[in-house]
Design a protein around this motif. Structure first.
Motif, PDB file in Angstrom:
ATOM      1  N   VAL A 349       0.815  -1.216   0.000  1.00 17.53           N
ATOM      2  CA  VAL A 349       0.000   0.000   0.000  1.00 17.53           C
ATOM      3  C   VAL A 349       0.849   1.268   0.000  1.00 17.53           C
ATOM      4  CG1 VAL A 349      -1.989  -1.084   1.107  1.00 17.53           C
ATOM      5  CG2 VAL A 349      -0.211  -0.023   2.523  1.00 17.53           C
ATOM      6  N   VAL A 350       2.176   1.134  -0.010  1.00 17.07           N
ATOM      7  CA  VAL A 350       3.047   2.307  -0.092  1.00 17.07           C
ATOM      8  C   VAL A 350       3.812   2.272  -1.415  1.00 17.07           C
ATOM      9  CG1 VAL A 350       3.302   2.373   2.405  1.00 17.07           C
ATOM     10  CG2 VAL A 350       5.028   1.196   1.048  1.00 17.07           C
ATOM     11  N   THR A 351       4.392   3.404  -1.783  1.00 17.24           N
ATOM     12  CA  THR A 351       5.205   3.442  -2.995  1.00 17.24           C
ATOM     13  C   THR A 351       6.526   2.716  -2.751  1.00 17.24           C
ATOM     14  OG1 THR A 351       6.275   5.530  -2.390  1.00 17.24           O
ATOM     15  CG2 THR A 351       4.198   5.660  -3.612  1.00 17.24           C
ATOM     16  N   PRO A 352       7.158   2.181  -3.803  1.00 15.98           N
ATOM     17  CA  PRO A 352       8.419   1.441  -3.613  1.00 15.98           C
ATOM     18  C   PRO A 352       9.493   2.229  -2.880  1.00 15.98           C
ATOM     19  CG  PRO A 352       7.547   1.018  -5.801  1.00 15.98           C
ATOM     20  CD  PRO A 352       6.674   2.086  -5.198  1.00 15.98           C
ATOM     21  N   ALA A 353       9.622   3.502  -3.166  1.00 17.80           N
ATOM     22  CA  ALA A 353      10.676   4.301  -2.533  1.00 17.80           C
ATOM     23  C   ALA A 353      10.445   4.500  -1.042  1.00 17.80           C
ATOM     24  CB  ALA A 353      10.782   5.665  -3.218  1.00 17.80           C
ATOM     25  N   GLU A 354       9.202   4.333  -0.581  1.00 15.22           N
ATOM     26  CA  GLU A 354       8.878   4.560   0.834  1.00 15.22           C
ATOM     27  C   GLU A 354       8.957   3.287   1.669  1.00 15.22           C
ATOM     28  OE1 GLU A 354       5.482   7.829   1.149  1.00 15.22           O
ATOM     29  OE2 GLU A 354       4.975   6.297  -0.316  1.00 15.22           O
ATOM     30  N   ARG A 355       9.318   2.169   1.080  1.00 19.95           N
ATOM     31  CA  ARG A 355       9.180   0.901   1.790  1.00 19.95           C
ATOM     32  C   ARG A 355      10.074   0.787   3.019  1.00 19.95           C
ATOM     33  NH1 ARG A 355       8.568  -2.412  -3.820  1.00 19.95           N
ATOM     34  NH2 ARG A 355       6.292  -2.285  -3.956  1.00 19.95           N
ATOM     35  N   THR A 356      11.330   1.253   2.929  1.00 22.93           N
ATOM     36  CA  THR A 356      12.195   1.190   4.104  1.00 22.93           C
ATOM     37  C   THR A 356      11.623   2.027   5.235  1.00 22.93           C
ATOM     38  OG1 THR A 356      14.155   0.823   2.746  1.00 22.93           O
ATOM     39  CG2 THR A 356      14.521   1.625   4.984  1.00 22.93           C
ATOM     40  N   ALA A 357      11.215   3.251   4.907  1.00 16.05           N
ATOM     41  CA  ALA A 357      10.634   4.122   5.930  1.00 16.05           C
ATOM     42  C   ALA A 357       9.336   3.540   6.469  1.00 16.05           C
ATOM     43  CB  ALA A 357      10.390   5.515   5.357  1.00 16.05           C
ATOM     44  N   ALA A 358       8.493   2.978   5.590  1.00 16.76           N
ATOM     45  CA  ALA A 358       7.223   2.396   6.047  1.00 16.76           C
ATOM     46  C   ALA A 358       7.463   1.202   6.958  1.00 16.76           C
ATOM     47  CB  ALA A 358       6.381   1.973   4.843  1.00 16.76           C
ATOM     48  N   ALA A 359       8.449   0.353   6.596  1.00 17.99           N
ATOM     49  CA  ALA A 359       8.760  -0.795   7.446  1.00 17.99           C
ATOM     50  C   ALA A 359       9.217  -0.352   8.821  1.00 17.99           C
ATOM     51  CB  ALA A 359       9.840  -1.654   6.778  1.00 17.99           C
ATOM     52  N   SER A 360      10.021   0.716   8.864  1.00 15.90           N
ATOM     53  CA  SER A 360      10.512   1.213  10.146  1.00 15.90           C
ATOM     54  C   SER A 360       9.403   1.882  10.951  1.00 15.90           C
ATOM     55  CB  SER A 360      11.653   2.203   9.916  1.00 15.90           C
ATOM     56  OG  SER A 360      12.766   1.570   9.346  1.00 15.90           O
ATOM     57  N   PHE A 361       8.604   2.735  10.285  1.00 19.66           N
ATOM     58  CA  PHE A 361       7.616   3.504  11.025  1.00 19.66           C
ATOM     59  C   PHE A 361       6.362   2.705  11.376  1.00 19.66           C
ATOM     60  CE2 PHE A 361       9.285   7.595  11.732  1.00 19.66           C
ATOM     61  CZ  PHE A 361      10.225   7.825  10.744  1.00 19.66           C
ATOM     62  N   THR A 362       6.202   1.535  10.816  1.00 14.69           N
ATOM     63  CA  THR A 362       5.180   0.633  11.358  1.00 14.69           C
ATOM     64  C   THR A 362       5.773  -0.281  12.413  1.00 14.69           C
ATOM     65  OG1 THR A 362       5.544  -0.872   9.487  1.00 14.69           O
ATOM     66  CG2 THR A 362       3.677   0.643   9.342  1.00 14.69           C
ATOM     67  N   ALA A 363       7.083  -0.520  12.343  1.00 17.54           N
ATOM     68  CA  ALA A 363       7.730  -1.369  13.343  1.00 17.54           C
ATOM     69  C   ALA A 363       8.007  -0.622  14.645  1.00 17.54           C
ATOM     70  CB  ALA A 363       9.042  -1.938  12.791  1.00 17.54           C
TER      71      ALA A 363
END
Length: 419
Positions: A349-363
């Motif tokens: 549900v996020v853009t590819p470039a945001e995946r590292t940040a999304a993984a961190s900010f949901t973790a």
């Protein structure tokens, strides 16, 4: 590289990876399995080790809290500033920290030094991976596959972790066995298992040194901070934190303490219990992609989680050990089906470039929230309310499931084939 050395990754690639996955992904799966072996026995061993050092139930809860708070802080740093550094450097730094953590727990005996090591280290007292490795590996794996292959890859990642953790749980009985059969000092045997954790960290360090930079055959978008997906990530993070707070009340380390206190289980018996629950969890995670292909990622997350948490609440008040174990086995067969599907959903549900940040900010909220509850559970144990953490944890998890489904049932992943 020799022919023998070169053949090993190729064999692992064929066995572990779905079709269409970048070959480098085998390194993340192998590292996950190696860490899970250690996590499996340490989650059971940690409370017994701390009690053997003369600490109480409250101290067990506080040290468990410190491990999760430290993981949350490290994960927050990765999410906010990790995009400024080479990914391989972050991987090998995390592995070096794992080495230091094992050596610290093996060599120290006092509460305050161990509390510091727990905070800055990588020790994991839970049934899942809550360490700084998690967002790094998730982001790398998300780039390694697309669509249904990504869901299958995350399922393999979770299943391998669950299987290895189940096998590792059996090793928690080693100190008791060596004490009975060979007369070894029980505390020294426990320390040796922490030293083995450090050794595994060194092996993982060597494994990550071989990561290609950049990823082989991948046109990877440079990682960026959260942008277009900020709103949905923040909402998911809030909901995930509720689930994590509830999960922190029943970490494997605390669940093993509950079994020790309520039914008098030994380390060997507790290790055998977690071995079987780990196998059930692995089987359920293996089935998760097939279920998700039929009913969707979100429905799989929610509709398998609710009955699992009903079983958890019933186990808290079950009158006998056999009935309690049956309920906990049913829970184990259902409660982890949301792990690979949740990760695939977030990455979808996020853009590819945001995946590292999304993984961190949901973790990060998950780690922070789960870090608060072990101390609460330890306090409840110390006051004799040993069933309260299970009841409270189950009720909060059901509330999370219903809220998640209501909030996101109309928000499918961006890519086809993800649910």
């Amino acid at each position: 590289m020799t022919d023998a050395a070169a053949s090993s990754p190729h064999l692992l690639t064929r066995v572990l990876l779905p079709a269409g996955t970048a070959p480098e992904a085998w390194r993340m799966l192998a590292a996950r399995g190696m860490r899970a072996l250690c996590d499996g026995y340490l989650a059971v061993l940690l409370p017994a080790y701390l009690l053997a050092l003369g600490m109480g139930q409250l101290e067990v809860g506080l040290i468990s809290t410190a491990t999760l708070l430290g993981s949350a802080a490290a994960t927050l740093v990765v999410g906010a500033w990790g995009h400024r550094f080479a990914p391989r450097a972050l991987f090998i730094t995390a592995a070096a920290l794992m080495v230091a953590t094992g050596l610290g727990f093996a060599g120290l005996s006092s509460f305050w030094p161990l509390l510091v090591v727990a905070f800055v280290g990588t020790l994991n007292p839970s049934s899942g991976d809550v360490s700084v490795f998690l967002p790094l590996e998730h982001a790398r794996l998300a780039h390694a596959a697309q669509g249904e292959a990504r869901t299958a890859l995350f399922a393999r990642y979770s299943v391998l972790g669950a299987l290895c953790a189940a096998i590792g749980a059996l090793a928690a009985g080693v100190p008791d066995l060596m004490h009975r059969w060979a007369g070894w000092d029980r505390l020294a045997s426990m320390r040796a298992l922490f030293a083995a954790y450090a050794l595994m960290g060194a092996l993982i360090w060597l494994l990550y040194r071989g990561l290609p930079m950049p990823a082989q055959g991948q046109a990877v978008a440079p990682p960026t901070p959260l942008g277009p997906s900020r709103g949905i990530v923040l909402k998911l993070a809030v909901l995930f934190s509720v689930d994590a707070f509830a999960g922190g009340l029943v970490l494997n380390a605390l669940l093993s303490l509950w079994l020790f206190q309520r039914f008098g289980l030994s380390l060997s018996q507790a290790g055998l219990f977690f071995f079987w629950t780990g196998l059930l969890s692995a089987a359920s995670q293996f089935a998760a992609p097939k279920v998700a292909a039929r009913i969707g990622l979100l429905n799989t997350m929610v509709f398998t989680h609710i009955p699992a948490n009903v079983c958890l609440m019933l186990a808290a008040v079950a009158p006998s050990l056999p009935m309690t174990l049956v309920l906990l086995f049913i829970r184990a067969a259902l409660s982890q089906m949301d792990v690979p599907t949740r990760t695939a959903y977030v990455m979808g549900v996020v853009t590819p470039a945001e995946r590292t940040a999304a993984a961190s900010f949901t973790a990060v909220p998950r780690s922070l929230a789960s870090a608060l509850s072990p101390a609460l559970a330890g306090w409840l144990f110390a006051f004799g309310w040993i069933g309260a953490p299970l009841l409270l944890g189950g009720a909060l998890k059901i509330a999370y499931d219903l809220s998640l489904w209501r909030s996101f049932r109309q928000h499918p992943p961006r890519e086809e084939g993800l649910g």
